[in-house]
Scaffold this active site. Structure first.
Site, short mmCIF file in Angstrom:
data_model
loop_
_atom_site.label_atom_id
_atom_site.label_comp_id
_atom_site.label_asym_id
_atom_site.label_seq_id
_atom_site.Cartn_x
_atom_site.Cartn_y
_atom_site.Cartn_z
N THR A 179 0.91 -1.14 0.00
CA THR A 179 0.00 0.00 0.00
C THR A 179 0.95 1.18 0.00
O THR A 179 2.09 1.04 0.41
CB THR A 179 -0.83 0.03 1.31
OG1 THR A 179 -1.69 -1.08 1.35
CG2 THR A 179 -1.66 1.28 1.44
N VAL A 208 -12.64 -5.52 -1.22
CA VAL A 208 -12.19 -4.18 -0.81
C VAL A 208 -11.44 -4.32 0.50
O VAL A 208 -11.88 -5.04 1.40
CB VAL A 208 -13.40 -3.23 -0.65
CG1 VAL A 208 -12.96 -1.90 -0.08
CG2 VAL A 208 -14.09 -3.03 -1.99
N THR A 230 -0.68 0.40 6.49
CA THR A 230 -0.42 -0.61 5.47
C THR A 230 -0.43 -1.96 6.15
O THR A 230 -0.23 -2.05 7.37
CB THR A 230 0.92 -0.37 4.77
OG1 THR A 230 1.17 -1.47 3.88
CG2 THR A 230 2.09 -0.29 5.74
N GLY A 231 -0.67 -3.01 5.38
CA GLY A 231 -0.65 -4.34 5.97
C GLY A 231 -1.85 -5.16 5.57
O GLY A 231 -2.51 -4.87 4.57
N GLY A 233 -5.24 -6.12 5.11
CA GLY A 233 -6.45 -5.30 5.14
C GLY A 233 -7.54 -5.84 6.03
O GLY A 233 -8.20 -5.08 6.75
N1 GLY Z 1 -3.71 -2.89 3.19
C1 GLY Z 1 -4.02 -3.09 1.84
C2 GLY Z 1 -5.05 -4.09 1.61
O1 GLY Z 1 -5.18 -5.04 2.36
O2 GLY Z 1 -5.76 -3.96 0.65
#
Ligand code: GLY
Ligand code: GLY
Length: 319
Positions: A179, A208, A230-231, A233
């Site tokens: 990300t 999503v 980030t990481g 989701g």
């Molecule tokens: N952190 C980005 C995703 O999992 O889409």
């Protein structure tokens, strides 16, 4: 009679911090390109602030640089979903008045973060998705580009490898968690964040992640500070990672403690790995991660610092 008052400019530092996502196994030659890209994005954001731009301008500008850079999982360079297609998520928020904009599952545009900002500024809504978001992009004059312009050889190989090694979509925490994001503090004391991503490789069509979700992928409030995450989701969504970190700031923790508490909570509760960047309203900042590494860069008062692993920080003065 009105109360007496005195006015003066607030003496705040200009700060920009950017991240390029959690990652593992970055090869030595790619490391140099990642270092160069992340430093360029932070410098762009800082130059916008120095020229009198707002925090929201700076975070958008920094993220556009990373969306255009094929080394990062956002815009061109996005990872591919299970059908080999690109579906991107992005969000942006202004800490001045909590205005926010987000888009999810958008295809065939160069800079999802620009579209998220337009949602914030030109619609009565916070979040547009899929087909509606693409129609809005066309209405705003954002050109549709061929999907091939967003797909790199690296992202094709990445999907092939993932399919070979792992088969179908997994529920556990993957290792490459890309990300991009930015946070900033401007000369008026405003904070903002921007986050943009292609998501997770081999994701289901229509999946999503956290990045477009306000409170998970990022948050900004002038009373507290700004965060971009980030990481993994699915884990970030469940703990509302960005708002959780700012909750700890609200409770009087330092930026370092707040980031650590939030990331450790996600790890202990869900085995979820990730990272975040945080700038407080007073200009303290931190970049922290529980993933194997996280490219980051920060500029404060003209000094650029950048790193990928815990063992290495590069520093130089910007002129
Ligand atoms: N952190 C980005 C995703 O999992 O889409
Ligand atoms: N609370 C429902 C909506 O705003 O869509």
């Amino acid at each position: 009679m009105a109360a007496a008052s005195a006015r003066g400019s607030i003496d705040v530092s200009l700060v920009v911090v950017v991240h390029g996502g959690g990652a593992s196994n970055i090869s030595a030659d790619r490391k140099e390109r990642v270092h160069e890209g992340i430093a360029r994005a932070a410098t762009e954001g800082y130059n916008i602030l120095k020229a009198g731009g707002s925090a929201i301008d700076a975070v958008e500008g920094a993220v556009i640089v990373l969306e255009k850079d094929p080394e990062f999982n956002a815009g061109c360079g996005s990872v591919l979903n299970a059908k080999g297609d690109v579906e991107m998520d992005a969000s942006i928020m202004d800490g001045k008045d909590l205005s926010a904009g987000a888009v999810s599952a958008v295809r065939c545009i160069e800079n999802p973060i620009k579209l998220a900002r337009l949602v914030m500024e030109k619609t009565p809504h916070c979040f547009l998705t899929g087909h509606g978001a693409e129609k809005f992009a066309a209405d705003m004059g954002i050109p549709e580009i061929p999907v091939e312009n967003l797909i790199t050889e690296r992202s094709k190989k990445h999907l092939e490898k993932e399919k070979l090694e792992k088969g179908a979509q997994r529920a556990d925490c993957p290792k490459n968690l890309g990300t991009v994001g930015a946070v900033a503090l401007d000369c008026k004391g405003n904070v903002a964040y921007a986050t943009s991503t292609g998501g997770i490789v081999n994701k289901m069509v229509g999946r999503v992640g956290d990045s477009p979700c306000i409170g998970a992928g990022g948050y900004a409030d002038n009373n507290l500070g700004a965060v971009s995450t980030t990481g993994h989701g699915e884990s970030i969504l469940k703990v509302n990672l960005a708002r959780l970190a700012l909750f700890h700031i609200e409770q009087g923790k330092t930026v370092d403690e707040a980031a650590e508490l939030a990331l450790n909570y996600m790890k202990s509760k869900l085995k979820g790995l990730g990272g975040l960047i945080l700038v407080s309203k007073t200009g303290d900042w931190v970049a922290k991660w529980t993933s194997a590494s996280m490219p980051w860069a920060a500029v404060k008062n003209g000094k650029l610092q950048a790193g990928i692993d815990i063992c290495e920080t590069r520093t130089r003065d910007l002129h």
